[in-house]
Write an enzyme that holds these catalytic residues in place. Structure first.
Site, PDB file in Angstrom:
ATOM      1  N   GLU A   1     -37.827   7.121 -14.920  1.00 50.08           N
ATOM      2  CA  GLU A   1     -38.290   8.324 -15.611  1.00 50.08           C
ATOM      3  C   GLU A   1     -39.376   7.985 -16.633  1.00 50.08           C
ATOM      4  O   GLU A   1     -40.380   8.697 -16.750  1.00 50.08           O
ATOM      5  CB  GLU A   1     -37.116   9.010 -16.312  1.00 50.08           C
ATOM      6  CG  GLU A   1     -36.011   9.489 -15.366  1.00 50.08           C
ATOM      7  CD  GLU A   1     -34.921   8.452 -15.142  1.00 50.08           C
ATOM      8  OE1 GLU A   1     -33.786   8.851 -14.860  1.00 50.08           O
ATOM      9  OE2 GLU A   1     -35.218   7.236 -15.233  1.00 50.08           O
TER      10      GLU A   1
ATOM     11  N   LEU B   1     -31.161 -21.810   0.274  1.00 51.36           N
ATOM     12  CA  LEU B   1     -30.588 -20.496  -0.027  1.00 51.36           C
ATOM     13  C   LEU B   1     -31.501 -19.608  -0.872  1.00 51.36           C
ATOM     14  O   LEU B   1     -31.036 -18.605  -1.417  1.00 51.36           O
ATOM     15  CB  LEU B   1     -29.220 -20.618  -0.722  1.00 51.36           C
ATOM     16  CG  LEU B   1     -28.101 -21.266   0.097  1.00 51.36           C
ATOM     17  CD1 LEU B   1     -26.806 -21.247  -0.692  1.00 51.36           C
ATOM     18  CD2 LEU B   1     -27.920 -20.565   1.432  1.00 51.36           C
TER      19      LEU B   1
ATOM     20  N   ARG C   1     -31.553 -11.083   2.274  1.00 56.34           N
ATOM     21  CA  ARG C   1     -31.270 -12.032   1.208  1.00 56.34           C
ATOM     22  C   ARG C   1     -31.977 -11.605  -0.076  1.00 56.34           C
ATOM     23  O   ARG C   1     -31.423 -11.714  -1.176  1.00 56.34           O
ATOM     24  CB  ARG C   1     -31.730 -13.428   1.641  1.00 56.34           C
ATOM     25  CG  ARG C   1     -31.207 -14.556   0.789  1.00 56.34           C
ATOM     26  CD  ARG C   1     -31.800 -15.891   1.238  1.00 56.34           C
ATOM     27  NE  ARG C   1     -31.051 -16.536   2.301  1.00 56.34           N
ATOM     28  CZ  ARG C   1     -31.300 -17.760   2.750  1.00 56.34           C
ATOM     29  NH1 ARG C   1     -32.296 -18.467   2.222  1.00 56.34           N
ATOM     30  NH2 ARG C   1     -30.581 -18.281   3.717  1.00 56.34           N
TER      31      ARG C   1
ATOM     32  N   THR D   1     -20.750 -25.822   3.610  1.00 51.43           N
ATOM     33  CA  THR D   1     -22.117 -25.574   4.064  1.00 51.43           C
ATOM     34  C   THR D   1     -23.110 -26.438   3.301  1.00 51.43           C
ATOM     35  O   THR D   1     -24.078 -26.947   3.868  1.00 51.43           O
ATOM     36  CB  THR D   1     -22.460 -24.075   3.891  1.00 51.43           C
ATOM     37  OG1 THR D   1     -21.599 -23.291   4.713  1.00 51.43           O
ATOM     38  CG2 THR D   1     -23.908 -23.795   4.285  1.00 51.43           C
TER      39      THR D   1
ATOM     40  N   SER E   1     -27.858 -25.682  14.709  1.00 55.85           N
ATOM     41  CA  SER E   1     -27.975 -24.222  14.835  1.00 55.85           C
ATOM     42  C   SER E   1     -29.414 -23.738  14.791  1.00 55.85           C
ATOM     43  O   SER E   1     -29.654 -22.536  14.845  1.00 55.85           O
ATOM     44  CB  SER E   1     -27.183 -23.533  13.720  1.00 55.85           C
ATOM     45  OG  SER E   1     -27.701 -23.887  12.452  1.00 55.85           O
TER      46      SER E   1
ATOM     47  N   LEU F   1     -14.941 -20.314   5.046  1.00 52.47           N
ATOM     48  CA  LEU F   1     -15.111 -19.345   3.964  1.00 52.47           C
ATOM     49  C   LEU F   1     -15.255 -17.939   4.526  1.00 52.47           C
ATOM     50  O   LEU F   1     -14.721 -16.976   3.964  1.00 52.47           O
ATOM     51  CB  LEU F   1     -16.329 -19.707   3.105  1.00 52.47           C
ATOM     52  CG  LEU F   1     -16.630 -18.770   1.924  1.00 52.47           C
ATOM     53  CD1 LEU F   1     -15.399 -18.549   1.056  1.00 52.47           C
ATOM     54  CD2 LEU F   1     -17.795 -19.320   1.092  1.00 52.47           C
TER      55      LEU F   1
ATOM     56  N   HIS G   1     -37.275   2.360 -17.279  1.00 58.29           N
ATOM     57  CA  HIS G   1     -36.640   2.959 -16.119  1.00 58.29           C
ATOM     58  C   HIS G   1     -37.633   3.882 -15.411  1.00 58.29           C
ATOM     59  O   HIS G   1     -38.746   4.102 -15.869  1.00 58.29           O
ATOM     60  CB  HIS G   1     -35.390   3.726 -16.536  1.00 58.29           C
ATOM     61  CG  HIS G   1     -34.291   2.850 -17.047  1.00 58.29           C
ATOM     62  ND1 HIS G   1     -33.031   3.329 -17.363  1.00 58.29           N
ATOM     63  CD2 HIS G   1     -34.245   1.517 -17.290  1.00 58.29           C
ATOM     64  CE1 HIS G   1     -32.272   2.335 -17.783  1.00 58.29           C
ATOM     65  NE2 HIS G   1     -32.988   1.219 -17.754  1.00 58.29           N
TER      66      HIS G   1
END
Length: 384
Positions: free
Chosen positions: A61, A220, A200, A212, A184, A317, A59
């Site tokens: 720290e 994706l 993303r 889709t 598109s 959706l 982490h």
């Protein structure tokens, strides 16, 4: 309380470090830490700094303490500036609060308390029990707000047991996301598309629907941004219609297909075939019995450690997510063009009066290339 503008400045530096954990630390929060000398020749000097690493890694720290040790600096009497309350429990790694106690720091300044039930003030209590002075920023301080925004998905998962859902669309001034024939590419410009990749990249999962997948065969994945971890690609596919050669199954990283328990042999065989390419997850149906219960799907994603969901889907959706109240933020890239007849961003039901409209507030409006990026949130805060 935070005692000086310098304290806030060090916390701002820690917050900048925390941003480097985007795309790396999931499902852990994005945290930064700066250790500053408290006396002698090193008073006011940076001893070490760091940010959260990958899950199971150190982490923030611990990274800062390791850097201080590598530079030969003693941390006795130092101040630790950390953007989230140090953890107090044994997870994949030992408690960071204990590491700071062993390091002999005199003060710990915290931007934001951790709502994780396994922490929830216990980190502060452990530090104070060891005689360490602890200060926490007020919630409305700009650095505290920044730390919250950076970890808004983690906070959502801890408090609401569901991810933060960001619905992304790109469209024209008249609200069209594609021509009537589905074309598109490209309504928005290159800068907006690159910016969308950044959003993303910060998500734990990119979510879409089977429509889709069948219409566009998207990948994706994150392509134009260097990431240490690809978001999981998730498809809501009630009847297991995802083609075995769908491109999202080939992209780097994991793919999860969420569908209803198979109702017939065809669905069972399709599910079995997909299990060789992706993780298949049986998901409860909504009250109609025909569609996936979106709330149950989001709960399952949270259970699996997903903090932020980036929803890139079609109008049906999108409408279900909006109508169900599951969308926490809408990310719109608005192009300065008019299309006329075409596909809209959401197939919401027709209203007879304006009293039933969904109203949102502008959270941010930013030019991106020739387009506008709009971030909108519900009028009522999420409650955490």
């Amino acid at each position: 309380m935070i005692e000086s503008p310098q304290d806030a400045a060090w916390l701002q530096q820690a917050l900048a470090l925390a941003h480097q954990a985007i795309g790396l630390s999931e499902p852990n929060p994005r945290v930064g830490c700066v250790l500053v000398g408290g006396h002698g020749a090193l008073q006011g000097q940076v001893l070490g700094q760091g940010h959260t690493q990958q899950a199971g890694g150190p982490h923030a720290e611990v990274m800062a303490l390791r850097e201080a040790e590598a530079r030969g600096h003693s941390t006795q009497g130092a101040t630790a500036y950390v953007t989230l309350e140090p953890c107090s429990h044994h997870g994949r790694t030992p408690p960071c609060a204990d590491a700071l106690v062993r390091a002999g720091v005199a003060r710990v300044c915290i931007a934001l308390l951790d709502p994780n039930p396994l922490v929830g003030g216990q980190g502060v209590a452990r530090l104070q029990a060891a005689g360490i002075e602890v200060s926490v920023l007020p919630p409305d301080h700009p650095v505290a707000v920044g730390a919250r925004e950076l970890n808004i998905g983690f906070l959502s998962r801890m408090v609401r047991q569901r991810p933060w859902v960001r619905l992304k669309v790109a469209g024209s001034l008249d609200g069209r996301t594609a021509l009537s024939n589905g074309v598109s590419q490209w309504i928005t410009g290159e800068a907006a598309r690159a910016d969308g990749q950044q959003w993303r990249a910060r998500a734990g999962a990119v979510l879409t629907g089977i429509g889709t997948v069948l219409d566009d065969n998207p990948r994706l994945d994150v392509r134009s941004v260097a990431v240490a971890r690809q978001p999981v690609r998730v498809v809501l596919d009630a009847r297991w219609q995802t083609p075995p050669d769908a491109r999202l199954l080939d992209a780097p990283g994991e793919a999860w297909i969420m569908g209803l328990p198979p109702a017939d042999e065809r669905a069972a065989q399709a599910r079995l075939a997909l299990s060789a390419r992706a993780q298949v997850l049986d998901t409860p149906a909504d009250p109609t019995g025909q569609r996936i219960d979106l709330g149950a799907a989001l709960t399952e994603l949270a259970r699996r450690g997903v903090n932020e969901v980036h929803l890139e889907a079609g109008a049906r959706l999108n409408a279900s997510a909006l109508a169900g109240g599951w969308v926490d933020e809408v990310l719109v890239y608005l192009a300065p063009c008019l299309i006329g007849p075409g596909r809209g961003l959401a197939d919401l039901p027709e209203l007879s009066t304006l009293s039933g409209v969904q109203r949102w507030r502008f959270h941010e409006v930013t030019p991106v290339g020739d387009d506008l990026r709009l971030r909108l949130r519900p009028l009522s805060p999420p409650g955490f």
